[in-house]
Write an enzyme that holds these catalytic residues in place. Structure first.
Site, PDB file in Angstrom:
ATOM      1  N   GLU A 101       0.826  -1.213   0.000  1.00  0.00           N
ATOM      2  CA  GLU A 101       0.000   0.000   0.000  1.00  0.00           C
ATOM      3  C   GLU A 101       0.855   1.255   0.000  1.00  0.00           C
ATOM      4  O   GLU A 101       2.013   1.232   0.416  1.00  0.00           O
ATOM      5  CB  GLU A 101      -0.917   0.012   1.244  1.00  0.00           C
ATOM      6  N   ASP A 105      -4.284   5.199   6.365  1.00  0.00           N
ATOM      7  CA  ASP A 105      -4.869   6.434   6.907  1.00  0.00           C
ATOM      8  C   ASP A 105      -5.863   6.050   8.008  1.00  0.00           C
ATOM      9  O   ASP A 105      -5.453   5.718   9.115  1.00  0.00           O
ATOM     10  CB  ASP A 105      -5.501   7.185   5.723  1.00  0.00           C
ATOM     11  N   ASP A 161      -2.195  10.734  -4.912  1.00  0.00           N
ATOM     12  CA  ASP A 161      -2.856  11.762  -5.711  1.00  0.00           C
ATOM     13  C   ASP A 161      -3.652  12.768  -4.887  1.00  0.00           C
ATOM     14  O   ASP A 161      -4.024  12.501  -3.745  1.00  0.00           O
ATOM     15  CB  ASP A 161      -3.826  11.111  -6.692  1.00  0.00           C
TER      16      ASP A 161
HETATM   17  P1  IMP Z   1      -8.012   4.499   4.553  1.00  0.00           P
HETATM   18  O1  IMP Z   1      -6.812   3.997   5.314  1.00  0.00           O
HETATM   19  O2  IMP Z   1      -9.075   3.466   4.356  1.00  0.00           O
HETATM   20  O3  IMP Z   1      -8.568   5.743   5.179  1.00  0.00           O
HETATM   21  O4  IMP Z   1      -7.635   4.944   3.084  1.00  0.00           O
HETATM   22  C1  IMP Z   1      -6.367   5.016   2.605  1.00  0.00           C
HETATM   23  C2  IMP Z   1      -6.434   5.589   1.196  1.00  0.00           C
HETATM   24  O5  IMP Z   1      -6.769   6.991   1.268  1.00  0.00           O
HETATM   25  C3  IMP Z   1      -5.082   5.536   0.539  1.00  0.00           C
HETATM   26  O6  IMP Z   1      -4.890   4.347  -0.178  1.00  0.00           O
HETATM   27  C4  IMP Z   1      -5.105   6.778  -0.332  1.00  0.00           C
HETATM   28  O7  IMP Z   1      -5.695   6.491  -1.592  1.00  0.00           O
HETATM   29  C5  IMP Z   1      -5.980   7.759   0.397  1.00  0.00           C
HETATM   30  N1  IMP Z   1      -5.171   8.717   1.196  1.00  0.00           N
HETATM   31  C6  IMP Z   1      -5.106   8.807   2.546  1.00  0.00           C
HETATM   32  N2  IMP Z   1      -4.266   9.804   2.932  1.00  0.00           N
HETATM   33  C7  IMP Z   1      -3.779  10.338   1.803  1.00  0.00           C
HETATM   34  C8  IMP Z   1      -2.834  11.405   1.538  1.00  0.00           C
HETATM   35  O8  IMP Z   1      -2.256  12.059   2.420  1.00  0.00           O
HETATM   36  N3  IMP Z   1      -2.593  11.670   0.217  1.00  0.00           N
HETATM   37  C9  IMP Z   1      -3.173  10.992  -0.801  1.00  0.00           C
HETATM   38  N4  IMP Z   1      -4.057   9.972  -0.598  1.00  0.00           N
HETATM   39  C10 IMP Z   1      -4.353   9.659   0.690  1.00  0.00           C
HETATM   40 MG    MG Z   2      -6.286   8.058  -3.591  1.00  0.00          MG
END
Ligand code: IMP
Ligand code: MG
Length: 184
Positions: A101, A105, A161
């Site tokens: 990955e 986040d 992105d």
């Molecule tokens: P989560 O952990 O389910 O919230 O989602 C993670 C996804 O959110 C990542 O794979 C990215 O596509 C997007 N994402 C989270 N933080 C960032 C950032 O700082 N910049 C760009 N994309 C991000």
């Molecule tokens: Mg993204």
């Protein structure tokens, strides 16, 4: 300075720093997966750069595959489910799966994806993420390999992105505020 560089407030990690970090992660994976049936799974699209560089930093026989998923919004009945936009081509049963990955986040996507893939009977399943924002975590996700732990800032470049832009930057940086406000 290119057109895209003007949108960047601060470079967080240079191309050289990223390259050194990927080599470090690759060396750890090489040690840990010797003799195993390694399958590296890239989650599209953000992890393409990490995947392309990391697979070359792993000195072992391995397979690769790609998956594209999106999480349903929190607070609905479908919470906890992951929508498969592109599934794997290969059967992961008995394989040592390493999910690759870009960034961890909230953790919602990877938490749900891990649950889904575990049902397919892999021998093992682990996560390698280049970035992690621990402050943002909503659900617990255990990543075996983490490149950098970063504070809660929105970063772009090296696959990451903003509105599908900036993925092709060779470094990782923070966008200027006006880039967001111009779009609103
Ligand atoms: P989560 O952990 O389910 O919230 O989602 C993670 C996804 O959110 C990542 O794979 C990215 O596509 C997007 N994402 C989270 N933080 C960032 C950032 O700082 N910049 C760009 N994309 C991000
Ligand atoms: Mg993204």
């Amino acid at each position: 300075m290119t057109v895209q560089d003007h949108a960047i407030k601060e470079v967080l990690y240079s191309e050289e720093q990223l390259s050194a970090k990927i080599k470090e992660l690759g060396a750890a994976i090489t040690r840990d997966y010797a003799g195993k049936d390694l399958l590296m799974v890239s989650i599209l699209k953000g992890s393409v750069m990490v995947m392309a560089d990391l697979m070359r930093a792993v000195d072992l026989p391995l397979g690769i595959d790609f998956m594209n998923v999106s999480s349903y919004g929190a607070g609905t009945e479908t919470k906890g489910a992951v929508k498969i936009l592109k599934d794997l081509d290969v059967d992961i049963k008995g394989k040592d799966v390493l999910i690759v990955e870009d960034i961890l986040d909230s953790g919602v996507t990877l938490h749900n994806l891990m649950n889904l893939l575990r049902q397919r009977g892999p021998a093992s399943i682990e996560i390698c993420t280049l970035f992690s924002k621990p402050e943002r975590r909503q659900v617990e996700v255990e990543a075996k390999y983490i490149g950098y732990e970063i504070p809660d800032a929105f970063i772009v470049g090296y696959g990451l992105d903003y509105a599908e832009q900036f993925r092709n930057l060779p470094y990782v940086g923070i966008l200027k505020e006006e880039v967001y406000t111009d779009k609103e």
